[in-house]
Design an enzyme around this catalytic site. Sequence first.
Site, PDB file in Angstrom:
ATOM      1  N   ASP A 198       0.809  -1.219   0.000  1.00  0.00           N
ATOM      2  CA  ASP A 198       0.000   0.000   0.000  1.00  0.00           C
ATOM      3  C   ASP A 198       0.841   1.268   0.000  1.00  0.00           C
ATOM      4  OD1 ASP A 198       1.013   0.063   2.550  1.00  0.00           O
ATOM      5  OD2 ASP A 198      -0.916  -0.047   3.579  1.00  0.00           O
ATOM      6  N   GLY A 199       2.166   1.121  -0.075  1.00  0.00           N
ATOM      7  CA  GLY A 199       3.044   2.278  -0.169  1.00  0.00           C
ATOM      8  C   GLY A 199       3.636   2.741   1.145  1.00  0.00           C
ATOM      9  N   GLU A 200       3.180   2.213   2.278  1.00  0.00           N
ATOM     10  CA  GLU A 200       3.748   2.612   3.563  1.00  0.00           C
ATOM     11  C   GLU A 200       5.140   2.000   3.734  1.00  0.00           C
ATOM     12  OE1 GLU A 200       1.030   1.673   6.684  1.00  0.00           O
ATOM     13  OE2 GLU A 200      -0.460   3.150   6.019  1.00  0.00           O
ATOM     14  N   GLN A 223      15.134  27.141   0.649  1.00  0.00           N
ATOM     15  CA  GLN A 223      13.897  27.825   1.027  1.00  0.00           C
ATOM     16  C   GLN A 223      14.097  28.453   2.411  1.00  0.00           C
ATOM     17  OE1 GLN A 223      10.438  25.330   0.392  1.00  0.00           O
ATOM     18  NE2 GLN A 223      11.403  24.300  -1.325  1.00  0.00           N
ATOM     19  N   HIS A 230      21.975  30.893   2.564  1.00  0.00           N
ATOM     20  CA  HIS A 230      22.516  32.207   2.258  1.00  0.00           C
ATOM     21  C   HIS A 230      21.833  33.322   3.034  1.00  0.00           C
ATOM     22  CE1 HIS A 230      25.203  30.792  -0.863  1.00  0.00           C
ATOM     23  NE2 HIS A 230      24.221  30.090  -1.379  1.00  0.00           N
ATOM     24  N   ASP A 276      27.387  33.784 -10.171  1.00  0.00           N
ATOM     25  CA  ASP A 276      26.609  34.826  -9.494  1.00  0.00           C
ATOM     26  C   ASP A 276      27.268  35.163  -8.167  1.00  0.00           C
ATOM     27  OD1 ASP A 276      25.939  32.733  -7.743  1.00  0.00           O
ATOM     28  OD2 ASP A 276      24.048  32.341  -8.753  1.00  0.00           O
ATOM     29  N   LYS A 297      24.256  37.966 -11.709  1.00  0.00           N
ATOM     30  CA  LYS A 297      23.071  37.258 -12.206  1.00  0.00           C
ATOM     31  C   LYS A 297      21.804  37.942 -11.733  1.00  0.00           C
ATOM     32  CE  LYS A 297      21.533  33.565 -10.074  1.00  0.00           C
ATOM     33  NZ  LYS A 297      21.399  32.200  -9.550  1.00  0.00           N
ATOM     34  N   ARG A 319      17.758  36.681 -11.572  1.00  0.00           N
ATOM     35  CA  ARG A 319      16.843  35.569 -11.811  1.00  0.00           C
ATOM     36  C   ARG A 319      15.419  36.080 -11.975  1.00  0.00           C
ATOM     37  NH1 ARG A 319      16.564  30.165 -11.396  1.00  0.00           N
ATOM     38  NH2 ARG A 319      18.711  29.954 -10.649  1.00  0.00           N
ATOM     39  N   ASP A 353      29.735  26.144  -9.316  1.00  0.00           N
ATOM     40  CA  ASP A 353      28.570  26.506  -8.516  1.00  0.00           C
ATOM     41  C   ASP A 353      28.325  25.411  -7.495  1.00  0.00           C
ATOM     42  OD1 ASP A 353      26.560  28.144  -7.656  1.00  0.00           O
ATOM     43  OD2 ASP A 353      25.326  27.980  -9.454  1.00  0.00           O
TER      44      ASP A 353
END
Length: 303
Positions: free
Chosen positions: A36-38, A95, A129, A168, A191, A193, A218
């Site tokens: 079932d994917g668990e 993020q 960053h 950048d 740079k 974006r 990079d």
Amino acid sequence: MDPIVFAMPGSERQAAAIAACLPGRPGDAEVRRFPDGESYVRLLQPVAGCEAVVVCTLDRPDAKLVPLLWLAAAAREGGAMRVGLVAPYLAYMRQDKVFRAGEIVSARHFAALLGASFDWLVTVDPHLHRIGSRGEIFARPAIAVHAAPAIASWIGQAVRAPLLVGPDEESQQLVDDIASRCGADSIVLAKQRFGDHEVSIDASVLPAAAGRMLVLVDDMVSTARTMLASARLLREHGYPAPVCVGVHALFAEAACADLQAVAADIVTCDTVAHPSNRIPVAERLAAGIRQALQAPAGSGDTL
């Protein structure tokens, strides 16, 4: 007692290389999915009183996270003295800021999830960053090791008369570090974006080619739009195709094929398994693990 090093599926080669550098004992665990994917996990050896180390590079992280947390729980319930995570690539660190109302700083929440299950963390060049230090988001010891020494060593052996180019401003520190280690000159482009797949590069800082081999560096290559725009710009200004070097080979969609069309070569560290891997970081990670095993709770450092 040597730590026991467990590999999550897909990280077996990395775990074996790290264990060989410690020394550490290879661990054995069953990790699979029910119909079932668990997720199902089971330790196949005792860990009571031992230091347990779980190696799991966290590219494409969502499918990996639940079995990873279950394995940490199994080690803790099995009596491990401490449970540490080695994530050569650490997801969600980009993020790190709210840009629009309704967003979250995913880096903080992902760090909290990992911190609830692991006593310490070792990773390579996390993409932080806008967060001043790892201690702002990790309550446990969090050690970041740098890939710069390994990259500089490879460039010194493989590239004649290199000129390092950062695409950048965010690449400035990495490029300068590598250049100083291999005795090369370096420049950093500017740079702008406009979205996930569109960037603009300013070439006003470019010097004359002067027979040097360009090495475009990079920290991560995902859509590769930044490297693509930079490599094309360099070609337009009379430079030969650059060698493109990345720390983390994420390569979404057709990014690698697109980059191959404009690069003389593509070389990456082995934090994420990819055919371009030519720069090993196991020794750097092992050094981070040794430091983590000696660190008091709540500390963190950079190697």
